[in-house]
Design a protein around this motif. Structure first.
Motif, short mmCIF file in Angstrom:
data_model
loop_
_atom_site.label_atom_id
_atom_site.label_comp_id
_atom_site.label_asym_id
_atom_site.label_seq_id
_atom_site.Cartn_x
_atom_site.Cartn_y
_atom_site.Cartn_z
N MET A 181 0.37 4.50 6.97
CA MET A 181 -0.05 5.75 6.97
C MET A 181 0.94 6.56 6.21
N GLU A 182 0.53 7.80 5.69
CA GLU A 182 1.54 8.43 5.29
C GLU A 182 1.61 9.70 6.30
N LEU A 183 2.75 10.11 7.09
CA LEU A 183 2.50 10.93 7.99
C LEU A 183 3.09 12.37 7.47
N THR A 229 11.30 4.87 -11.29
CA THR A 229 10.25 5.67 -11.78
C THR A 229 9.90 6.96 -10.71
N ILE A 230 9.50 7.90 -10.79
CA ILE A 230 8.77 8.79 -10.06
C ILE A 230 7.39 8.98 -10.41
N ALA A 231 6.43 8.08 -9.96
CA ALA A 231 5.18 8.03 -10.48
C ALA A 231 4.27 9.23 -10.16
N ASN A 232 4.55 10.15 -9.45
CA ASN A 232 3.79 11.02 -9.16
C ASN A 232 4.04 12.24 -10.12
N LYS A 233 5.44 12.15 -10.80
CA LYS A 233 5.78 13.17 -11.75
C LYS A 233 5.93 12.63 -13.11
N LEU A 288 10.88 0.64 -9.72
CA LEU A 288 11.46 1.18 -8.58
C LEU A 288 11.14 2.51 -8.38
N ASN A 289 10.00 2.79 -7.59
CA ASN A 289 9.27 3.89 -7.53
C ASN A 289 9.91 4.71 -6.36
N MET A 290 9.58 5.98 -6.26
CA MET A 290 10.03 6.89 -5.07
C MET A 290 11.41 7.09 -5.03
N ILE A 291 12.16 7.19 -6.30
CA ILE A 291 13.62 7.19 -6.03
C ILE A 291 13.95 8.60 -5.81
N ASP A 292 13.01 9.60 -6.10
CA ASP A 292 13.37 11.10 -5.40
C ASP A 292 13.44 11.10 -3.76
N VAL A 293 12.52 10.28 -3.19
CA VAL A 293 12.60 10.37 -1.94
C VAL A 293 13.81 9.65 -1.26
N LEU A 294 14.20 8.63 -2.04
CA LEU A 294 15.53 7.84 -1.66
C LEU A 294 16.40 8.77 -1.71
N PRO A 318 1.06 -1.18 -0.10
CA PRO A 318 0.09 0.04 0.06
C PRO A 318 0.91 1.27 0.13
N ASN A 319 0.42 2.28 -0.68
CA ASN A 319 1.09 3.70 -0.64
C ASN A 319 2.48 3.47 -1.35
N CYS A 320 2.64 2.45 -2.31
CA CYS A 320 3.92 2.50 -3.02
C CYS A 320 4.05 3.35 -4.21
N GLY A 321 2.86 3.93 -4.62
CA GLY A 321 2.45 4.82 -5.56
C GLY A 321 2.05 4.03 -6.88
N LYS A 322 1.37 2.83 -6.46
CA LYS A 322 0.82 1.93 -7.65
C LYS A 322 -0.32 2.79 -8.47
N SER A 323 -1.15 3.31 -7.56
CA SER A 323 -2.24 3.87 -8.66
C SER A 323 -1.74 5.11 -9.48
N SER A 324 -0.65 5.78 -8.91
CA SER A 324 -0.15 6.96 -9.63
C SER A 324 0.54 6.18 -10.93
P1 GDP Z 1 -0.88 3.35 -3.91
O1 GDP Z 1 -1.24 3.42 -2.61
O2 GDP Z 1 0.32 2.33 -4.03
O3 GDP Z 1 -1.82 3.43 -4.87
O4 GDP Z 1 -0.06 4.75 -4.06
P2 GDP Z 1 -0.71 6.25 -4.64
O5 GDP Z 1 -0.32 6.15 -6.07
O6 GDP Z 1 -1.95 6.52 -4.03
O7 GDP Z 1 0.50 7.03 -4.21
C1 GDP Z 1 0.71 7.37 -2.89
C2 GDP Z 1 1.38 8.71 -2.46
O8 GDP Z 1 2.87 8.64 -2.77
C3 GDP Z 1 0.59 9.67 -3.26
O9 GDP Z 1 0.59 10.94 -2.31
C4 GDP Z 1 1.43 9.87 -4.52
O10 GDP Z 1 1.39 11.40 -5.04
C5 GDP Z 1 2.65 9.81 -4.01
N1 GDP Z 1 3.71 9.15 -4.79
C6 GDP Z 1 3.61 8.42 -5.72
N2 GDP Z 1 4.81 7.97 -6.26
C7 GDP Z 1 5.77 8.94 -5.86
C8 GDP Z 1 7.13 9.11 -6.16
O11 GDP Z 1 7.50 8.54 -6.97
N3 GDP Z 1 7.65 10.23 -5.57
C9 GDP Z 1 7.16 10.82 -4.45
N4 GDP Z 1 7.78 11.78 -3.82
N5 GDP Z 1 5.71 10.47 -4.30
C10 GDP Z 1 5.15 9.58 -4.98
#
Ligand code: GDP
Ligand code: MG
Length: 698
Positions: A497-499, A148-152, A119-125, A16-22
């Motif tokens: 949860m995301e804090l 990948t950086i899914a939100n961008k 490999l998502n969220m590499i920006d956070v890493l 959950p919250n790994c950015g799958k939906s994005s």
């Molecule tokens: P899901 O629960 O796996 O479906 O995740 P979501 O797609 O809903 O993403 C969860 C949160 O992470 C959202 O606030 C997104 O905007 C954010 N997010 C997704 N991908 C990235 C990423 O690569 N980098 C960052 N910084 N945030 C991301």
């Protein structure tokens, strides 16, 4: 042309919250639709995209941590992969939580379908000052990871290209086979050699997956092998191996396997994760290290709640006093200028006595909302949910239930009930709906303030309020635990949860929130509370007594006879035998019933009753003073009354929302009604009679 497209079926899996939906949205754009998996409420999202000669169909699986089938989501995900056999799995991995996310990867790898990592969220890493060497992942382990950086929407094209390349075997990837060590591997081989005897099994499932999960006595796998020609032999060997492994490592079979997997994960991340820069110093992280500390988290949370009540009660006291004096003055003034009669009683006893009683607590409400808005805006309330998540797990609930409870405490049970929508498991949602109304919402607050003000010293007020609050949480948790053990059995799903980062709240923002919620209180006082108060006043004033009955008695006596003989008074008399064992008289009973319209009405009804009973407007006193002087009340009865108010049926609006949110089933509505009423009575009985036995309350 379209018919010449090659179709590729892929699914997205991930925590959950790994950015799958994005990522799913990046891949499929608007070409998607959402439904439910048959028979369950888990969402099923499907979409597609066309790239060159390929049409890629994508399914977004629910977010899961493993395939151990401990939740509906996990079962759905596992069944989909095993039964629908996608061509490829894209495992979305949160790079900033690489190790935790890799666990699912190892399990997906066992299913015998090729897995690519996004490999998502590499920006956070990167912000943490780290990097993952994808080249090395490929070279050393045969794992293909696409950053990948899914939100961008970054890395999406590369990912699509990789999907096609792997599908066409242009890139050779290897699914990971965990090395479980000689002892376990030996047993796995024994089981696998039996599986190979049944060609049908081999054709349909991954042999490794079957073997591992047979040893783990997984129900799903046991079902799958049931029809096999070698099912007896398999089960015998599987169980025997399981027992042997358990004995050898003196640990449960699941832990033994998990241990091996984590050993592998640690060795991988030790090689591929590199620290390239100093991590940016993060103030939020620093605060969280204390606030979310294993030992301090709960005490700090309790302290924060205590501080909120202390602040609210201590600082609002003088303002509440002024408001009450103002209302008394108004009442005396109206008494003077309006000629004696029904209309005077309507204004003085009905409107001012009733609605005024509620308005008197307006400052308290504002202070409370101010304090809560402050902690919400700093980001602390989100932590509270996080902290309680761990705690609530012991009761079979998760933090999302607490989120509903907090929303309810922070204002009103209605948004609290609606917040429960985010809880995926139907049972957990129902439990949350059942217990959220126990919380002390803004509307119950005046009842508590009234009785605590009347029967406890100003010094003790905040403490008693805090105890009541703790009690409400204990009641809710206890009730949830009972429901979980009886009619709504099941394991809670995990949630992460995301804090949000901590922020310095702006005064303007807090005041705005305070006013928004405070205004709702005023609005309610001017509408539903006013309306119900008028009805209550009328019900208490009619039919009018007259003649000899009231001629030869004192005015005071006449007033009390009037109340007793009125429509509502008679209802109160009917109620009395039921509520006498819990220490209440008819007046309390009437107040409780009228409180079903809105909880503040408990206060306004008492206001009207006591105002009607009062003959000499000259010595007008506040409602809390009147309660104090009434011999029918004492400390013990007051506490019992408050406990009853904690538990009994929520107001009509909350009940309506409950009905809708619980799937509009009469069954649950009846259950809520019965369960809250019965629990309120039984617990009040224990408190009141127990208190009397211990010598409290005369
Ligand atoms: P899901 O629960 O796996 O479906 O995740 P979501 O797609 O809903 O993403 C969860 C949160 O992470 C959202 O606030 C997104 O905007 C954010 N997010 C997704 N991908 C990235 C990423 O690569 N980098 C960052 N910084 N945030 C991301
Ligand atoms: Mg999602």
């Amino acid at each position: 042309m379209k018919n010449n497209l090659k179709e590729i079926k892929i699914c997205l899996a991930g925590n959950p919250n790994c950015g799958k939906s994005s990522l799913f949205n990046n891949l499929t754009g608007l070409h998607q639709h959402v439904g439910n998996y048959p028979g369950v409420t888990v969402e099923k999202k499907e979409g597609s995209l066309v790239k060159g000669n390929y049409k890629i169909n994508v399914v977004d699986l629910p977010g899961i941590y493993s395939l151990s089938a401990s939740s509906e989501d996990e079962i759905v995900a596992r069944n989909f992969i095993i039964e629908q056999k996608p061509d490829l799995i894209v495992d979305v991995v949160d790079a900033s939580n690489f190790e935790r996310n890799l666990y699912l990867y190892t399990q997906l790898s066992e299913l015998g379908i090729k897995v690519i990592i996004a490999l998502n969220m590499i920006d956070v890493l990167k912000n943490k000052g780290q990097e993952i060497d994808c080249g090395l992942l490929m070279k050393s382990y045969g794992i293909l990871a696409v950053p990948t950086i899914a939100n961008k929407n970054k890395g999406t094209e590369e990912l699509i290209k990789s999907v096609i390349d792997v599908y066409e075997n242009k890139i050779d990837i290897k699914n990971t086979k965990i090395d479980y060590g000689d002892f376990i591997s030996g047993h796995l081989q024994k089981v696998e050699s039996i599986i190979y005897k049944d060609i049908l099994l081999v054709a349909k499932y991954s042999v490794r997956y079957l073997a591992v999960n047979l040893i783990k006595k997984d129900k799903f796998v046991l079902e799958k092998i049931e029809k096999s020609t070698v099912s007896e032999e398999l089960k015998k060997q599987g169980f025997e191996s399981g027992d042997n492994i358990s004995d050898k490592f003196s640990d449960s079979i699941d832990s033994v396997f998990a241990d091996k997997i984590y050993t592998w994960i640690h060795s991988v991340s030790a090689i591929v994760i590199r620290t390239v820069a100093k991590s940016k110093y993060d103030v939020s992280d620093a605060i969280d290290r204390i606030v979310l500390n294993r030992i301090f988290a709960l005490p700090i949370f309790a302290f924060v709640m205590y501080a909120i009540f202390k602040f609210t009660f201590t600082l609002s006291a003088p303002f509440v006093g002024w408001f009450e004096s103002g209302i008394e003055f108004l009442s005396g003034y109206a008494d003077k200028i309006i000629p004696e009669g029904v209309f005077q009683s309507f204004v003085v006893d009905g409107i001012i006595g009733g609605v005024g009683g509620v308005l008197g607590f307006f400052p308290l409400i504002l202070f409370m909302f101010f304090a809560i808005a402050f902690f919400e805006d700093t980001g602390y309330m989100a932590r509270a949910v996080f902290i309680m998540d761990k705690f609530m797990r012991k009761f079979g609930l998760h933090g999302k239930s607490f989120a509903s409870m907090i929303v309810s405490t922070n204002g009103c049970a209605v948004p609290g009930l609606m917040a429960a929508r985010t809880i995926e498991s139907e049972k957990d949602r129902l439990i949350t709906l059942m217990v959220t109304p126990f919380m002390i919402c803004g509307a119950k607050l005046p009842i508590f303030a009234l009785f605590i003000g009347a029967f406890f010293s100003a010094k003790d007020g905040a403490n008693v309020m805090f105890i009541m609050y703790v009690l409400s949480v204990i009641l809710a948790l206890g009730a949830a635990w009972i429901l979980k053990k009886t009619i709504l059995k099941g394991k809670p799903a995990y949630f992460i949860m995301e804090l949000p980062p901590y922020r310095m709240p702006s005064l303007k923002g807090i005041l705005l929130k305070m006013w928004e919620r405070g205004f709702l209180y005023l609005k309610k006082a001017g509408t539903i509370i006013l309306l119900v108060t008028i009805l209550i006043w009328a019900g208490l004033s009619f039919p009018k007594m007259g003649g000899e009955k009231v001629d030869n008695v004192s005015e005071e006596k006449a007033a009390s006879i009037q109340i007793e003989q009125s429509y509502i008074g008679k209802l109160g008399n009917l109620l009395e035998p039921i509520i006498q064992p819990i220490g209440f008289d008819g007046k309390a009973g009437i107040a409780l019933i009228s409180g079903l319209a809105a909880k503040e009405v408990v206060v306004s009804t008492l206001g009207t009753i006591y105002s009607l009973g009062e003959v000499d407007p000259e010595d007008a006193s506040s409602l809390s003073e009147k309660l104090q002087q009434d011999p029918d009340w004492n400390k013990l009865k007051a506490v019992t009354f408050l406990i009853f108010c904690l538990i009994y049926l929520p107001c009509i609006v909350a009940v309506a929302v409950f009905f809708r949110e619980s799937g509009s089933k009469i069954k649950w509505l009846l259950f809520l009604t019965f369960w809250t009423t019965a629990a309120a009575w039984v617990i009040s009985f224990i408190v009141y009679q127990g208190g009397r036995l211990l010598g409290f309350g005369g």
